[in-house]
Design an enzyme around this catalytic site. Structure first.
Site, PDB file in Angstrom:
ATOM      1  N   HIS A 262      42.932  35.832  38.296  1.00  0.00           N
ATOM      2  CA  HIS A 262      42.227  35.588  39.559  1.00  0.00           C
ATOM      3  C   HIS A 262      41.562  36.884  40.073  1.00  0.00           C
ATOM      4  O   HIS A 262      40.359  36.929  40.298  1.00  0.00           O
ATOM      5  CB  HIS A 262      43.204  35.038  40.606  1.00  0.00           C
ATOM      6  CG  HIS A 262      42.614  34.790  41.959  1.00  0.00           C
ATOM      7  ND1 HIS A 262      42.218  33.548  42.378  1.00  0.00           N
ATOM      8  CD2 HIS A 262      42.324  35.628  42.984  1.00  0.00           C
ATOM      9  CE1 HIS A 262      41.715  33.628  43.607  1.00  0.00           C
ATOM     10  NE2 HIS A 262      41.770  34.896  43.999  1.00  0.00           N
ATOM     11  N   GLU A 263      42.374  37.921  40.216  1.00  0.00           N
ATOM     12  CA  GLU A 263      41.820  39.187  40.720  1.00  0.00           C
ATOM     13  C   GLU A 263      40.818  39.753  39.719  1.00  0.00           C
ATOM     14  O   GLU A 263      39.836  40.378  40.103  1.00  0.00           O
ATOM     15  CB  GLU A 263      42.933  40.206  41.008  1.00  0.00           C
ATOM     16  CG  GLU A 263      43.992  39.757  42.031  1.00  0.00           C
ATOM     17  CD  GLU A 263      43.444  39.241  43.361  1.00  0.00           C
ATOM     18  OE1 GLU A 263      42.365  39.707  43.788  1.00  0.00           O
ATOM     19  OE2 GLU A 263      44.080  38.349  43.957  1.00  0.00           O
ATOM     20  N   HIS A 266      37.517  38.398  40.563  1.00  0.00           N
ATOM     21  CA  HIS A 266      36.906  39.150  41.672  1.00  0.00           C
ATOM     22  C   HIS A 266      36.342  40.477  41.150  1.00  0.00           C
ATOM     23  O   HIS A 266      35.256  40.906  41.527  1.00  0.00           O
ATOM     24  CB  HIS A 266      37.959  39.475  42.736  1.00  0.00           C
ATOM     25  CG  HIS A 266      38.316  38.329  43.647  1.00  0.00           C
ATOM     26  ND1 HIS A 266      37.381  37.654  44.384  1.00  0.00           N
ATOM     27  CD2 HIS A 266      39.516  37.763  43.957  1.00  0.00           C
ATOM     28  CE1 HIS A 266      37.987  36.706  45.118  1.00  0.00           C
ATOM     29  NE2 HIS A 266      39.280  36.757  44.871  1.00  0.00           N
ATOM     30  N   GLU A 292      35.251  33.944  45.965  1.00  0.00           N
ATOM     31  CA  GLU A 292      36.386  33.103  45.576  1.00  0.00           C
ATOM     32  C   GLU A 292      35.997  32.160  44.432  1.00  0.00           C
ATOM     33  O   GLU A 292      36.827  31.781  43.615  1.00  0.00           O
ATOM     34  CB  GLU A 292      36.873  32.333  46.809  1.00  0.00           C
ATOM     35  CG  GLU A 292      38.322  31.925  46.773  1.00  0.00           C
ATOM     36  CD  GLU A 292      39.318  33.075  46.673  1.00  0.00           C
ATOM     37  OE1 GLU A 292      40.465  32.810  46.330  1.00  0.00           O
ATOM     38  OE2 GLU A 292      38.941  34.257  46.914  1.00  0.00           O
TER      39      GLU A 292
HETATM   40 ZN    ZN Z   1      40.806  35.559  45.794  1.00  0.00          ZN
END
Ligand code: ZN
Length: 499
Positions: A262-263, A266, A292
């Site tokens: 997830h990160e 980003h 997101e």
């Molecule tokens: Zn996030």
């Protein structure tokens, strides 16, 4: 460069430098700083924040902006930066300084009150603060309101420009109609055994694998750092220094892996922004929702897919032979896609996540548009959880007190998370027509997918709006139907339900 625009550069650079220092201290607070440092470091952070603000919002910059409004010879980048700057001026000028100071003090105290309320499981400690925050937010929204605009729409627009209640109501209505029945069917279906993900997993080995995972996705360790913190997050000072964190649990293998992915999503966004945009006002993601969309694309659409794990699973098995040696790839992937309706948003699975957001959206609407009595909120929260997720939190610390957002004055933020999911599904739908996503993942060519996102989304930073990015890539306006059909298809398959 335009000559008048050039006069802005020293101000923009100073602002950027202050923000870099702030981001570094914030990062340090979350990762390495000793427990007792915060109170003192906060003093330095306060000064830096004020300097950062006044380096940009001041009469000289305003004068240059006025001169620029008559200029015709401006590049796209210059225009995008001016647009951002004008918006910041509008925002800061709308609120009388005295009210802003009162509000800042309120939110710093309400943060502590929220922590105490959560710790002691006592909503009444936080309620009076929340009441005041709501009153301020309504007042502030009133200042920025255009004719005929609703107050909650003004707040929503702060986080996701031009997305208001009209569109969100439609979006959440569809979720209600399509996803609630699907969840009920899943809850009745045979459940997946994911207990092997909760055996004992050595943390040092997990670290080794997570680092490998980040690198595999394309996180460039020459331009990035990976560390640990209580709550995983991503930050950066520019596109050559992007930092992510993970939190490791001995009894939860999936948690760190999915949060690294997830990160990592980003981080790839930030690393992919053009060099000439980084360290400018547009050297960041297009919006919270668009950011997101990238993290969730990698976490959910990629990171929970069979194709992604095909080239990777053997390595993971070899690292944890006792725990995973006898678990097939099939069962491993099914376990990553377990659906379990529960109380906590941050631990929610892909299917139920947006239902958590829906509860918050409906309550925020009541706070801002319907003058709901704050004391009634915990009961309303619990009722909605019961209705949508079929669970009722026994205590407010696991219910209405779980999120930090409202204590910081972030009312209108939550829907961005849901929009991010919907953006990612629309992007994915187009991507599948342009490149062979599954085949690329199966053969370990994830870099083609990364480059695709860089070309269509990342490189532009905040110079284009989310709606423009979506339209340019997919040829269509924002359309939440892709998200609904993606969820239905995926989970009907995972749970082997009849179509
Ligand atoms: Zn996030």
């Amino acid at each position: 460069m335009n000559q008048i625009f050039e006069k802005l550069i020293p101000y923009l650079d100073k602002h950027m430098a202050f923000n870099t220092a702030i981001a570094m201290l914030d990062w340090d607070n979350e990762t390495l700083a000793p427990e007792e440092s915060m109170e003192y470091t906060a003093k330095a952070l306060g000064v830096l924040s004020e300097e950062s603000f006044s380096s940009l919002i001041n009469p000289e910059v305003k004068e240059i902006l006025e001169e620029l409004s008559k200029e015709k010879n401006l590049s796209d980048l210059e225009l995008a930066i001016i647009r951002k700057l004008e918006k910041q001026f509008q925002k800061s000028e709308a609120i009388p300084p005295k009210e802003m100071r009162e509000y800042t003090e309120l939110t710093s105290n309400s943060g502590k009150a929220w922590q105490k309320a959560k710790r002691e499981n006592d909503f009444s400690v936080f309620a009076p603060y929340l009441e005041k925050i709501i009153a301020f937010k309504k007042k502030f929204a009133g200042y920025g309101k255009k004719d005929g605009q609703k107050l909650y729409d003004v707040l929503l627009d702060d986080y996701e420009e031009s997305f208001g209640m009209e569109e969100l109501d439609l979006f959440f209505d569809k979720l209600k109609k399509e996803i609630l029945p699907l969840l009920k069917r899943i809850q009745k279906a045979p459940q997946v055994d994911d207990s092997f993900l909760h055996l004992n997993y050595d943390i040092e080995k997990q670290k080794e694998f997570n680092r490998y995972l980040a690198e595999y996705m394309g996180f460039d360790f020459n331009r990035g750092v990976m560390a640990e913190s209580e709550h995983p997050f991503t930050t950066n000072w520019h596109n050559h220094d992007v930092r992510i964190t993970t939190h490791y649990y001995e009894d939860n293998l999936a948690s760190a892996m999915l949060s690294t992915i997830h990160e990592g999503g980003h981080a790839l966004y930030e690393m992919g922004i053009r060099d000439e945009y980084t360290q400018t006002l547009v050297g960041e993601g297009a919006s919270c929702g668009m950011h997101e969309s990238q993290s969730r694309f990698f976490e959910n659409i990629v990171g929970r897919s069979r194709a992604f794990w095909e080239p990777l699973y053997k390595k993971l098995q070899d690292m944890f032979p006792k725990q995973l040696g006898k678990v097939s790839l099939e069962n491993f992937v099914r376990a990553l896609n377990t659906v379990k309706a529960d109380f906590i948003r941050t631990e929610a699975d892909e299917l139920t996540y947006c239902l958590h957001i829906m509860v918050r959206y409906e309550l925020e609407k009541m706070m801002i548009e319907e003058d709901v009595d704050v004391k009634e909120l915990p009961d309303l929260w619990n009722q909605k959880y019961k209705e949508y997720l079929g669970v009722e939190p026994e205590e407010d610390s696991k219910g209405i007190l779980q999120d930090i957002h409202w204590s910081m004055g972030d009312i209108g933020y939550f829907p961005s998370y849901a929009l991010g999911n919907a953006f990612s599904a629309q992007i994915y739908h187009q991507m599948k027509q342009d490149i062979k996503v599954d085949e690329l993942l199966r053969t370990g060519k994830i870099s083609v997918i990364r480059d695709y996102l860089k070309e269509h989304i990342h490189q532009y930073g905040a110079s284009l709006k989310p709606r423009e990015l979506l339209k340019n890539l997919t040829g269509e306006e924002f359309n939440p139907d892709y998200y609904i059909s993606y969820l239905k298809e995926r989970f009907t398959k995972e749970y082997q339900l009849e179509e």
